[in-house]
Design an enzyme around this catalytic site. Structure first.
Site, PDB file in Angstrom:
ATOM      1  N   PHE A 230       0.810  -1.224   0.000  1.00 53.36           N
ATOM      2  CA  PHE A 230       0.000   0.000   0.000  1.00 53.36           C
ATOM      3  C   PHE A 230       0.839   1.267   0.000  1.00 53.36           C
ATOM      4  CE2 PHE A 230      -4.642  -0.313   0.021  1.00 53.36           C
ATOM      5  CZ  PHE A 230      -4.717  -1.654  -0.275  1.00 53.36           C
ATOM      6  N   CYS A 241     -15.219   1.811  -1.294  1.00 56.50           N
ATOM      7  CA  CYS A 241     -14.926   1.655   0.138  1.00 56.50           C
ATOM      8  C   CYS A 241     -14.055   2.780   0.707  1.00 56.50           C
ATOM      9  CB  CYS A 241     -14.256   0.312   0.382  1.00 56.50           C
ATOM     10  SG  CYS A 241     -15.266  -1.055  -0.217  1.00 56.50           S
TER      11      CYS A 241
HETATM   12  C1  UGA Z   1     -10.552  -2.004   0.510  1.00 61.15           C
HETATM   13  C2  UGA Z   1      -9.703  -2.650   1.623  1.00 61.15           C
HETATM   14  O1  UGA Z   1      -8.401  -2.917   1.129  1.00 61.15           O
HETATM   15  C3  UGA Z   1     -10.354  -3.953   2.110  1.00 61.15           C
HETATM   16  O2  UGA Z   1      -9.604  -4.498   3.187  1.00 61.15           O
HETATM   17  C4  UGA Z   1     -11.775  -3.640   2.573  1.00 61.15           C
HETATM   18  O3  UGA Z   1     -12.461  -4.820   2.992  1.00 61.15           O
HETATM   19  C5  UGA Z   1     -12.548  -3.020   1.424  1.00 61.15           C
HETATM   20  O4  UGA Z   1     -11.886  -1.826   0.998  1.00 61.15           O
HETATM   21  C6  UGA Z   1     -13.920  -2.696   1.930  1.00 61.15           C
HETATM   22  O5  UGA Z   1     -14.061  -1.798   2.762  1.00 61.15           O
HETATM   23  O6  UGA Z   1     -14.888  -3.400   1.577  1.00 61.15           O
HETATM   24  P1  UGA Z   1     -10.854  -2.486  -2.100  1.00 61.15           P
HETATM   25  O7  UGA Z   1     -11.742  -1.280  -2.107  1.00 61.15           O
HETATM   26  O8  UGA Z   1     -11.284  -3.722  -2.802  1.00 61.15           O
HETATM   27  O9  UGA Z   1     -10.553  -2.920  -0.579  1.00 61.15           O
HETATM   28  O10 UGA Z   1      -9.491  -2.060  -2.776  1.00 61.15           O
HETATM   29  P2  UGA Z   1      -7.985  -1.794  -2.315  1.00 61.15           P
HETATM   30  O11 UGA Z   1      -7.137  -2.922  -2.733  1.00 61.15           O
HETATM   31  O12 UGA Z   1      -7.925  -1.381  -0.888  1.00 61.15           O
HETATM   32  O13 UGA Z   1      -7.635  -0.546  -3.220  1.00 61.15           O
HETATM   33  C7  UGA Z   1      -8.337   0.690  -3.048  1.00 61.15           C
HETATM   34  C8  UGA Z   1      -7.783   1.728  -3.955  1.00 61.15           C
HETATM   35  O14 UGA Z   1      -6.478   2.112  -3.523  1.00 61.15           O
HETATM   36  C9  UGA Z   1      -7.653   1.324  -5.424  1.00 61.15           C
HETATM   37  O15 UGA Z   1      -8.123   2.373  -6.233  1.00 61.15           O
HETATM   38  C10 UGA Z   1      -6.163   1.119  -5.597  1.00 61.15           C
HETATM   39  O16 UGA Z   1      -5.758   1.382  -6.915  1.00 61.15           O
HETATM   40  C11 UGA Z   1      -5.603   2.136  -4.628  1.00 61.15           C
HETATM   41  N1  UGA Z   1      -4.233   1.821  -4.156  1.00 61.15           N
HETATM   42  C12 UGA Z   1      -3.997   0.693  -3.448  1.00 61.15           C
HETATM   43  C13 UGA Z   1      -3.209   2.709  -4.419  1.00 61.15           C
HETATM   44  O17 UGA Z   1      -3.405   3.769  -5.063  1.00 61.15           O
HETATM   45  N2  UGA Z   1      -1.947   2.416  -3.970  1.00 61.15           N
HETATM   46  C14 UGA Z   1      -1.677   1.290  -3.261  1.00 61.15           C
HETATM   47  O18 UGA Z   1      -0.508   1.091  -2.872  1.00 61.15           O
HETATM   48  C15 UGA Z   1      -2.729   0.409  -2.997  1.00 61.15           C
END
Ligand code: UGA
Length: 419
Positions: A230, A241
């Site tokens: 992350f 989310c």
């Molecule tokens: C997120 C949480 O990671 C889950 O643990 C949680 O259960 C979920 O929300 C929820 O509340 O239901 P999710 O929304 O599927 O999961 O996606 P993530 O993998 O967290 O990514 C979220 C956003 O952050 C994406 O747009 C991704 O591109 C961005 N991101 C992620 C970054 O810009 N940089 C990173 O290093 C990681």
């Protein structure tokens, strides 16, 4: 739940969704889910009829909690689901809340459930889209928010039976009161959002100093207290989310008179939204102006392996480019399907078209923006892509391609906090 061996009745108000599930087809793209639906079809039924809940003894409430216009959490669906289920509850039943709710909700909803002789507990969900099956069957923890006293013990033992297959894998199970369980969920998402905005703030500094934010993340991530996950800088977080959870958390803290404690989350949100504007600035620097240029955007969904376009940075950027006078072609292996209706609703169909084929999107384009890091985009051959384009300009919104290879193919490469 069916995979864990239970008989499952899925209830929803949406007839299209129910019809699709009855055919064994997930109504959204999620790797592995269709196979699970097929394999467990003998234990799965889907219906719009709430009275079917009378046949169950454990009732999961997993409806959405979208963002209201003022940033607070819209509880309409959770309230409606609890209200709908109450007439069908029997003494000894367990209602398990999964939805992400403002702290204090479980206590309030418990008052509606307990007069039936059933119990309520809150069991927040931590799955990631794109890994939903894996995260559900092998979660890194189970959190139980339980009522006080013997009711809490009874509820815990019922849910332990439901999750027996998961607990047998030594999955940590943390039992706490309602408020703590509700907070665990929003605190976890706030922490993740903060981590992403932290590295994106570093990207802003890197852009003016000539530093490389990916190398910076690699180096600070070696410290296990920080961790590398992350810390991917880019166009920021989106989806259904993280953005709405931090806003809902701030709104709830303000209601409780402790808004100041979460004032940093507003900064986290601001940094995140600046990332989207940054792409338009970089393109303007490269092209002189956006108007009159044709721009390909690779990515529509908010993350790879998903067709979810809720608060997608990729689609938001494409729409902003279209509003700025550019002709935009957005490509996404899955996200192109739900995007079309939204583009039409926004009245942008003349300036913004969508396709599943990323090579079609770049043909004749003056610049390419990579906005979602699908593997198929990262594996693409820059020489082939360059030959299709009018100008070789690439803005790597996810810092996900090999900058050296793209430069060697004649591209002007612009990353987010790295060049
Ligand atoms: C997120 C949480 O990671 C889950 O643990 C949680 O259960 C979920 O929300 C929820 O509340 O239901 P999710 O929304 O599927 O999961 O996606 P993530 O993998 O967290 O990514 C979220 C956003 O952050 C994406 O747009 C991704 O591109 C961005 N991101 C992620 C970054 O810009 N940089 C990173 O290093 C990681």
């Amino acid at each position: 739940m069916a995979e864990l061996g239970h008989e499952v009745i899925g209830i929803d108000v949406d007839p299209v969704r129910i019809e699709s599930l009855q055919k064994g087809i997930a109504p959204f793209h999620e790797p592995g889910l269709d196979a699970l639906l097929r394999e467990n079809s003998s234990r799965l039924t889907f219906t719009r009829d709430m009275s079917a809940a009378a046949d169950a003894s454990v009732h999961f409430v997993a409806v959405g909690t979208p963002q209201s216009a003022d940033g607070s959490v819209d509880m309409t669906y959770v309230n409606g689901a609890i209200e709908g289920i109450v007439p069908y509850l029997s003494k000894g039943d367990l209602v398990v809340g999964k939805s992400t709710v403002p702290v204090g909700s479980a206590e309030r909803l418990s008052a509606h459930v307990t007069p039936t002789g059933a119990l309520l507990m809150w069991n927040p969900e931590f799955l990631r889209e794109g890994f939903a099956v894996e995260d559900t069957l092998s979660p890194d923890r189970l959190v139980y928010g339980i009522p006080e006293g013997t009711h809490g013990e009874t509820a815990t033992s019922i849910l332990d039976d439901v999750y027996a297959g998961i607990l047998a894998k030594d999955t940590p199970r943390l039992v706490m009161n309602f408020a703590t369980a509700e907070l665990v969920k929003v605190a976890a998402n706030s922490f993740l959002a903060t981590k992403i905005s932290f590295i994106n703030a570093m990207a802003e500094i890197a852009d003016v100093t000539g530093a490389n934010v990916t190398q910076l993340a690699d180096a600070i991530g070696c410290d296990t207290r920080i961790g590398r996950r992350f810390l991917n800088a880019g166009i920021g977080f989106g989806g259904g989310c993280l953005p709405k959870d931090i806003r809902g958390f701030v709104a709830r803290a303000e209601e409780l008179g402790v808004g100041e404690a979460l004032s940093f989350l507003k900064v986290v949100d601001d940094i995140n939204m600046r990332r989207r504007a940054r792409v338009l600035d970089v393109l303007t620097e490269e092209l002189g102006s956006l108007a009159g240029n044709t721009i390909a955007v690779w990515g529509i969904s908010f993350k790879p392996d998903s067709d979810d376009i809720r608060d997608s940075p990729a689609l938001d950027i494409a729409e902003s480019l279209a509003r700025s006078g550019a002709t935009v072609i957005s490509a996404d292996p899955e996200g192109w399907k739900p995007a079309q209706a939204r583009v039409e609703r926004a009245g942008l169909e003349a300036a913004l078209s969508t396709t599943s084929d990323h090579r079609t999107a770049v043909t004749g384009a003056d610049a390419l923006v990579i906005a979602t890091e699908w593997k198929v985009f990262q594996d693409e051959n820059p020489t082939t892509i360059g030959e299709l384009m009018s100008q070789r300009i690439v803005v790597d919104g996810r810092n996900c391609i090999d900058s050296r290879a793209w430069k060697a193919a004649g591209f002007r490469y612009r990353g987010m906090g790295r060049s």
